[in-house]
Design an enzyme around this catalytic site. Structure first.
Site, mmCIF file in Angstrom:
data_model
loop_
_atom_site.group_PDB
_atom_site.id
_atom_site.type_symbol
_atom_site.label_atom_id
_atom_site.label_comp_id
_atom_site.label_asym_id
_atom_site.label_seq_id
_atom_site.Cartn_x
_atom_site.Cartn_y
_atom_site.Cartn_z
ATOM 1 N N TYR A 125 2.632 -34.220 40.295
ATOM 2 C CA TYR A 125 3.383 -34.826 41.404
ATOM 3 C C TYR A 125 4.235 -33.788 42.139
ATOM 4 O O TYR A 125 4.763 -34.063 43.209
ATOM 5 C CB TYR A 125 4.280 -35.981 40.923
ATOM 6 N N GLU A 131 16.883 -49.315 49.174
ATOM 7 C CA GLU A 131 17.004 -50.783 49.130
ATOM 8 C C GLU A 131 15.931 -51.391 48.239
ATOM 9 O O GLU A 131 16.174 -52.316 47.477
ATOM 10 C CB GLU A 131 16.882 -51.366 50.555
#
Ligand code: A2P
Length: 286
Positions: free
Chosen positions: A18, A238
């Site tokens: 990654y 969020e």
């Protein structure tokens, strides 16, 4: 990462491939330094990439991750794919025609090298990812097996509930870690975009409305209630928060049954680019 730790996440699913283990390590160090967590509160999963399957490459590969993360151990280290590629630092080795360059795969030999990592204390647990039943059995039936895989990390969500592989893994004490619990992204390189987006599902949305939750929260709660480890991914603070707010409601047995019935036995992540690999895992039924 720091937002996630502040929200309450402690399990982090990573991989050398990654390309962010340096940042992850730095973020964890900062949260340890400010007193939010201790290193031992964090559960980090790292992964052995396919170009490092030869046994003598396994420990150096883990050591690269440890150095980047600035850890002296990793909680869980797993074989990312049951597919060996041409060994070396080219992560997607291909010939001049673009054809992937593979390597004879010896899953048992690679597994033995992981067992040595566990014995050395550099990793606490070892496991696999994207293994089918036959490949798990290769390991489980290996003469002289020292440690069973602790986990098999595979795609798992309401459209792909993995009933047979789960039953097999349950019977061997192998935990299923479900990747893409939200139905993943819509990147057509990785994802079969013919399957509609999971989070648009009418049933998930109607159940969500009942609990004043989102379809994502219902999809995650569903997996939690059936004892599947979930590793939702988000870059958005969020949504990182939203995905953690799943401990204040529960689905009824009836809702669990209805959501289970959404299973289509079709995976978003087919890895078709490696379909010609002799160990391609997804030709078998499970
Ligand atoms: P983003 O990073 O913009 O939030 P999966 O975990 O199944 O692989 O899914 C990851 C994808 O789902 C990412 O594209 C991510 O986008 C998106 N995602 C993550 N959390 C939510 C959420 N709560 N609602 C909608 N989409 C989400």
């Amino acid at each position: 990462m720091k937002v996630a730790i502040d929200v309450g996440y402690r399990h982090f699913d990573g991989a050398w491939i990654y390309g962010n283990e340096g940042e992850i390590g730095k973020a964890i160090q900062e949260k340890v330094a400010d007193g939010t967590v201790k290193r031992e509160d964090i559960y980090y999963c790292g992964k052995l990439w396919s170009t490092f399957h030869p046994p003598e490459m396994v420990r150096p590969s883990l050591e690269k991750s440890l150095k980047l993360l600035n850890f002296d151990y990793i909680d869980l280290y797993i074989i990312e794919l049951p597919l060996a590629f041409k060994p070396g630092d080219v992560i997607y080795p291909r010939d001049e025609n673009g054809k992937y360059l593979y390597h004879p795969t010896d899953l048992c030999a690679t597994w033995e090298a992981l067992e040595e990592l566990k014995d050395s204390g550099l990793v606490k647990s070892i496991g696999v990812s994207n293994f089918n039943r036959r490949q798990l059995e290769l390991i489980l039936n290996k003469p002289g097996l020292k440690y069973k895989p602790a986990v098999n990390q595979v795609e798992c969500h309401p459209y792909f509930t993995q009933p047979k592989l789960r039953e097999f893994c349950d019977s061997h004490g192998i935990v299923i870690v479900g990747y893409s619990p939200l139905g993943t992204c819509r990147d057509s390189f990785w994802v079969n975009t013919e399957i509609p987006p999971l989070l648009d599902d009418a049933l998930l949305n109607s159940v969500a409305a009942k609990y004043k939750k989102t379809s994502a929260q219902v999809a995650l709660r569903f997996q939690l209630q059936r004892n599947t480890v979930i590793i939702p991914k988000s870059f958005n603070p969020e949504r990182i928060k939203e995905n953690f707010e799943i401990f204040d409601f529960s689905l009824t047995n009836e809702e669990m049954k209805l959501i289970s019935a959404l299973n289509r036995n079709e995976r978003y992540v087919q890895l078709l680019m490696w379909k010609d690999h002799p160990e391609y895992p997804f030709n078998d039924e499970y």
